[in-house]
Structures are given as C-alpha cells and as structure tokens.
Design a protein around this motif. Structure first.
Motif, PDB file in Angstrom:
ATOM      1  N   ALA A   7       0.835  -1.202   0.000  1.00  0.00           N
ATOM      2  CA  ALA A   7       0.000   0.000   0.000  1.00  0.00           C
ATOM      3  C   ALA A   7       0.866   1.247   0.000  1.00  0.00           C
ATOM      4  N   PHE A   8       0.588   2.145  -0.929  1.00  0.00           N
ATOM      5  CA  PHE A   8       1.381   3.357  -1.108  1.00  0.00           C
ATOM      6  C   PHE A   8       0.579   4.581  -0.672  1.00  0.00           C
ATOM      7  N   PRO A   9       0.875   5.132   0.514  1.00  0.00           N
ATOM      8  CA  PRO A   9       0.108   6.273   1.004  1.00  0.00           C
ATOM      9  C   PRO A   9       0.617   7.607   0.471  1.00  0.00           C
ATOM     10  N   LEU A  10      -0.228   8.606   0.574  1.00  0.00           N
ATOM     11  CA  LEU A  10       0.149   9.988   0.330  1.00  0.00           C
ATOM     12  C   LEU A  10       1.179  10.455   1.352  1.00  0.00           C
ATOM     13  N   THR A  11       1.896  11.510   0.985  1.00  0.00           N
ATOM     14  CA  THR A  11       2.612  12.307   1.975  1.00  0.00           C
ATOM     15  C   THR A  11       1.867  13.632   2.054  1.00  0.00           C
ATOM     16  N   PRO A  12       0.912  13.766   2.972  1.00  0.00           N
ATOM     17  CA  PRO A  12       0.084  14.980   2.996  1.00  0.00           C
ATOM     18  C   PRO A  12       0.904  16.214   3.376  1.00  0.00           C
ATOM     19  N   MET A  13       0.563  17.327   2.748  1.00  0.00           N
ATOM     20  CA  MET A  13       1.196  18.599   3.052  1.00  0.00           C
ATOM     21  C   MET A  13       0.185  19.541   3.694  1.00  0.00           C
ATOM     22  N   GLN A  14       0.694  20.507   4.453  1.00  0.00           N
ATOM     23  CA  GLN A  14      -0.150  21.553   5.021  1.00  0.00           C
ATOM     24  C   GLN A  14       0.681  22.817   5.127  1.00  0.00           C
ATOM     25  N   HIS A  15       0.233  23.861   4.445  1.00  0.00           N
ATOM     26  CA  HIS A  15       0.946  25.144   4.440  1.00  0.00           C
ATOM     27  C   HIS A  15       2.402  24.979   4.004  1.00  0.00           C
ATOM     28  N   GLY A  16       2.617  24.104   3.019  1.00  0.00           N
ATOM     29  CA  GLY A  16       3.933  23.981   2.432  1.00  0.00           C
ATOM     30  C   GLY A  16       4.903  23.074   3.155  1.00  0.00           C
ATOM     31  N   VAL A  17       4.466  22.445   4.232  1.00  0.00           N
ATOM     32  CA  VAL A  17       5.334  21.517   4.955  1.00  0.00           C
ATOM     33  C   VAL A  17       4.608  20.181   5.128  1.00  0.00           C
ATOM     34  N   VAL A  18       5.383  19.135   5.396  1.00  0.00           N
ATOM     35  CA  VAL A  18       4.789  17.816   5.578  1.00  0.00           C
ATOM     36  C   VAL A  18       3.885  17.810   6.805  1.00  0.00           C
ATOM     37  N   ASP A  19       2.674  17.297   6.626  1.00  0.00           N
ATOM     38  CA  ASP A  19       1.725  17.149   7.727  1.00  0.00           C
ATOM     39  C   ASP A  19       2.004  15.804   8.397  1.00  0.00           C
ATOM     40  N   GLU A  20       2.862  15.829   9.392  1.00  0.00           N
ATOM     41  CA  GLU A  20       3.301  14.589  10.016  1.00  0.00           C
ATOM     42  C   GLU A  20       2.159  13.869  10.720  1.00  0.00           C
ATOM     43  N   VAL A  21       1.260  14.611  11.323  1.00  0.00           N
ATOM     44  CA  VAL A  21       0.143  13.983  12.033  1.00  0.00           C
ATOM     45  C   VAL A  21      -0.730  13.202  11.052  1.00  0.00           C
ATOM     46  N   ALA A  22      -1.023  13.818   9.910  1.00  0.00           N
ATOM     47  CA  ALA A  22      -1.844  13.134   8.909  1.00  0.00           C
ATOM     48  C   ALA A  22      -1.103  11.939   8.322  1.00  0.00           C
ATOM     49  N   PHE A  23       0.195  12.069   8.104  1.00  0.00           N
ATOM     50  CA  PHE A  23       0.961  10.950   7.551  1.00  0.00           C
ATOM     51  C   PHE A  23       0.970   9.778   8.528  1.00  0.00           C
ATOM     52  N   ILE A  24       1.202  10.050   9.783  1.00  0.00           N
ATOM     53  CA  ILE A  24       1.195   8.984  10.792  1.00  0.00           C
ATOM     54  C   ILE A  24      -0.173   8.303  10.825  1.00  0.00           C
ATOM     55  N   ARG A  25      -1.234   9.094  10.725  1.00  0.00           N
ATOM     56  CA  ARG A  25      -2.588   8.530  10.718  1.00  0.00           C
ATOM     57  C   ARG A  25      -2.760   7.551   9.557  1.00  0.00           C
ATOM     58  N   LEU A  26      -2.249   7.915   8.397  1.00  0.00           N
ATOM     59  CA  LEU A  26      -2.359   7.031   7.234  1.00  0.00           C
ATOM     60  C   LEU A  26      -1.551   5.755   7.424  1.00  0.00           C
ATOM     61  N   ILE A  27      -0.345   5.871   7.961  1.00  0.00           N
ATOM     62  CA  ILE A  27       0.499   4.695   8.181  1.00  0.00           C
ATOM     63  C   ILE A  27      -0.155   3.753   9.191  1.00  0.00           C
ATOM     64  N   GLU A  28      -0.655   4.293  10.275  1.00  0.00           N
ATOM     65  CA  GLU A  28      -1.289   3.452  11.297  1.00  0.00           C
ATOM     66  C   GLU A  28      -2.561   2.807  10.766  1.00  0.00           C
ATOM     67  N   ARG A  29      -3.257   3.481   9.903  1.00  0.00           N
ATOM     68  CA  ARG A  29      -4.457   2.915   9.274  1.00  0.00           C
ATOM     69  C   ARG A  29      -4.085   1.691   8.439  1.00  0.00           C
ATOM     70  N   LEU A  30      -2.970   1.774   7.723  1.00  0.00           N
ATOM     71  CA  LEU A  30      -2.509   0.650   6.908  1.00  0.00           C
ATOM     72  C   LEU A  30      -2.037  -0.504   7.782  1.00  0.00           C
ATOM     73  N   ALA A  31      -1.318  -0.180   8.846  1.00  0.00           N
ATOM     74  CA  ALA A  31      -0.844  -1.226   9.755  1.00  0.00           C
ATOM     75  C   ALA A  31      -2.026  -1.947  10.402  1.00  0.00           C
ATOM     76  N   ASP A  32      -3.026  -1.199  10.818  1.00  0.00           N
ATOM     77  CA  ASP A  32      -4.207  -1.808  11.436  1.00  0.00           C
ATOM     78  C   ASP A  32      -4.960  -2.700  10.455  1.00  0.00           C
ATOM     79  N   ALA A  33      -4.951  -2.340   9.185  1.00  0.00           N
ATOM     80  CA  ALA A  33      -5.650  -3.129   8.169  1.00  0.00           C
ATOM     81  C   ALA A  33      -4.921  -4.431   7.852  1.00  0.00           C
ATOM     82  N   GLY A  34      -3.631  -4.495   8.150  1.00  0.00           N
ATOM     83  CA  GLY A  34      -2.871  -5.713   7.889  1.00  0.00           C
ATOM     84  C   GLY A  34      -2.408  -5.853   6.451  1.00  0.00           C
ATOM     85  N   VAL A  35      -2.028  -4.734   5.817  1.00  0.00           N
ATOM     86  CA  VAL A  35      -1.464  -4.830   4.468  1.00  0.00           C
ATOM     87  C   VAL A  35      -0.156  -5.613   4.533  1.00  0.00           C
ATOM     88  N   ASP A  36       0.309  -6.082   3.393  1.00  0.00           N
ATOM     89  CA  ASP A  36       1.512  -6.918   3.379  1.00  0.00           C
ATOM     90  C   ASP A  36       2.797  -6.102   3.423  1.00  0.00           C
TER      91      ASP A  36
END
Length: 297
Positions: A7-36
């Motif tokens: 699974a290839f997630p976005l790297t979300p941006m906010q005001h020109g910088v990486v939105d780390e909170v949103a990125f972590i949310r996406l990664i944890e969502r994938l981990a919880d789903a059990g992707v390979d």
C-alpha cells in the motif's frame, strides 16, 4: 515482503510543509488493516517534491508507526549521488527495502539506467524494487533490460506498469518477463484499474495507490486473486469502475486520491505540494458521490 498488497500512502502537506500527524494517521491505518507492506515515498507519496531532510523524516515516521509491517522507501532522484544518499537515509531509518525509478531530466539510455541500478545495488544492505514507471520517468524498460538488472545483487522485485486489459495477453506479458528474471524476484503490478488482471496473470504483488487510502478494499481484491478466485477479484475491481474512470479523467490517480483523503478527513485541504492541485469544486462533488456509492474502506 514483495508479494500481496503493498500500500502506497500519500505524503500529505499543510501550508507547504509535511503534515506529520496526517501521515502517521495514514500509516497506522494501513498497519491496522494488515497490508503486506507499506510503500512510502513512491509517486503517490510525492517524493520528487520533497527535500532530502523531509524524505529522511518521512522514512523514520513510516518505520516507527508501521508496527510489524515491512516498509519500502522510495529513493528515486535525478543524480546517482542523491540516490545513494537517500538509500543511506532509508537504511538508517530501518527500511526493509527500497524502491528506485530512473528519474531524469535528460533522456537516459539503457546503459545509463543499468549503470544506475548497478551502482545502487552494490551499495545496499536491503532488497531493491525496480520501479518501471514510464508515465513519470519517460523511460521505457525493455524486458531484456529487466533481465539484465535482475542479475544484480539485492534486486528483489520489479514494479511494472499496467498489463494488457485482455487476460490472455496479460498472461503472455507476464510469462515473457518471467522467463528473463530469476524465480526469486517477484513481479508486481501497478496501475490500479488493471491490478486484478495483472495478479490473475501471475503478478505476485500489487503496488497499490488505492491501497494506501482504502486498504480493506484493495485487500479484498488481493486476497481473492491470491486464493485463485479470479472472477471474484475481477468483480471487485470492476465494481470500482467509477473510480477508475475518475483516474482517467483527471490524468492519473494522484489528484483523485489526494482529494479523497481530504473528503474522508484523513488530510487537510489542500494536501498536495504546489504547484500540484486537487480536484476543483465540480470534481470534488463527483468524487464525493462516487465514494459514497462505493462505500470504500
């Protein structure tokens, strides 16, 4: 690692910088789903728009929050010097593998592309996935070049673009490539609308854009194909035809997926790095309707 759903997630941006909170949310969502596996900093992850420091930080966050899921980090860049530096950063972050496309400003020859992979492969301590993405790189791999690169150390998978839509032709395509590469190297399909056909034709992995945002939907297609239920895999994919149509309408998957992340509350709006922009008002309305009708998860 180089099989099943990557699974290839976005790297979300906010005001020109990486939105780390949103990125972590996406990664944890994938981990919880059990992707390979999780593929951070692929094309959907907008690697080409980020600095080395931003990419190193994203690699660290992906590895930290992926749990037991293997993380593949994109290391593509214009110069071999920068690719090697990014590879070092990815390995220091604990990446299980790296992903490399032959980016260029000047058109590359086959000899130059082979030289890139040869240099990088000999400087890795983790496996490498060859990223064949002519739409972005404007470089066309021949099957013979894939076979040549496959003889290098540490090469573990080849990420190919979409296969022919006709199942028989797709099987011929995969069978030809398979004759040229060692059996331990997997073939993975990208181009989500053709993923079910590709997996049914013999691809061991799906390197997935929608998997990065809707992992359960992508997992259902993947598991059906892996179980040999080819018709179910095709049915599940065909159900997503309205989404595939939007990919085609908007020049690819990125703008659609980024806007979907915003509509789902998984990223702030706008979340793409400028000058990239998400869908306009009408496009957002159409996408919202499709997402509601498909009940994607």
């Amino acid at each position: 690692m180089f099989s099943g759903l990557s699974a290839f997630p976005l790297t979300p941006m906010q005001h020109g910088v990486v939105d780390e909170v949103a990125f972590i949310r996406l990664i944890e969502r994938l981990a919880d789903a059990g992707v390979d596996s999780i593929g951070a900093l692929g094309s959907t992850g907008n690697y080409a728009y980020l600095t080395r420091e931003e990419r190193a930080r994203i690699a660290q966050l992906a590895e930290k929050h992926a749990g037991d899921i293997p993380v593949i980090i994109g290391i593509s860049a214009l110069s071999t010097r920068d690719v090697l530096a990014l590879a070092e950063d990815a390995q220091k972050a604990g990446a299980s593998a790296v992903l490399l496309a032959p980016m260029s400003y000047q058109p590359l020859s086959e000899e130059e592309v082979f030289g890139l992979y040869e240099t990088v492969a000999h400087n890795l301590s983790v496996p490498l996935c060859v990223y064949d993405n002519p739409r972005t790189t404007h470089f066309e791999f021949s099957d013979e070049l894939h076979g040549h690169i496959a003889q290098l150390p540490n090469v573990g998978s080849i990420k190919i673009p979409g296969v022919p839509a006709a199942p028989d032709a797709a099987s011929v395509r995969i069978e030809r490539l398979r004759t040229l590469i060692p059996s331990h190297i997997t073939i993975g399909i990208s181009g989500d609308p053709l993923a079910a056909i590709g997996m049914n034709a013999g691809c061991e992995a799906w390197y997935s854009v929608i998997g990065g945002l809707f992992p359960q939907t992508a997992l259902a297609i993947t598991r059906a194909s892996q179980a040999g239920d080819t018709q179910q895999a095709l049915r599940l994919s065909e159900r997503l035809n309205p989404l595939w149509a939007l990919f085609s309408q908007h020049g690819g998957s990125l703008r659609v997926i980024a806007t979907a992340a915003e509509l789902q509350g998984l990223a702030a709006s706008p979340c793409l790095p400028l000058p990239l922009q998400g869908l306009d008002k009408k496009g957002r309305q159409n996408l919202a309707r499709v997402l509601d009708e498909l009940s994607l998860t």
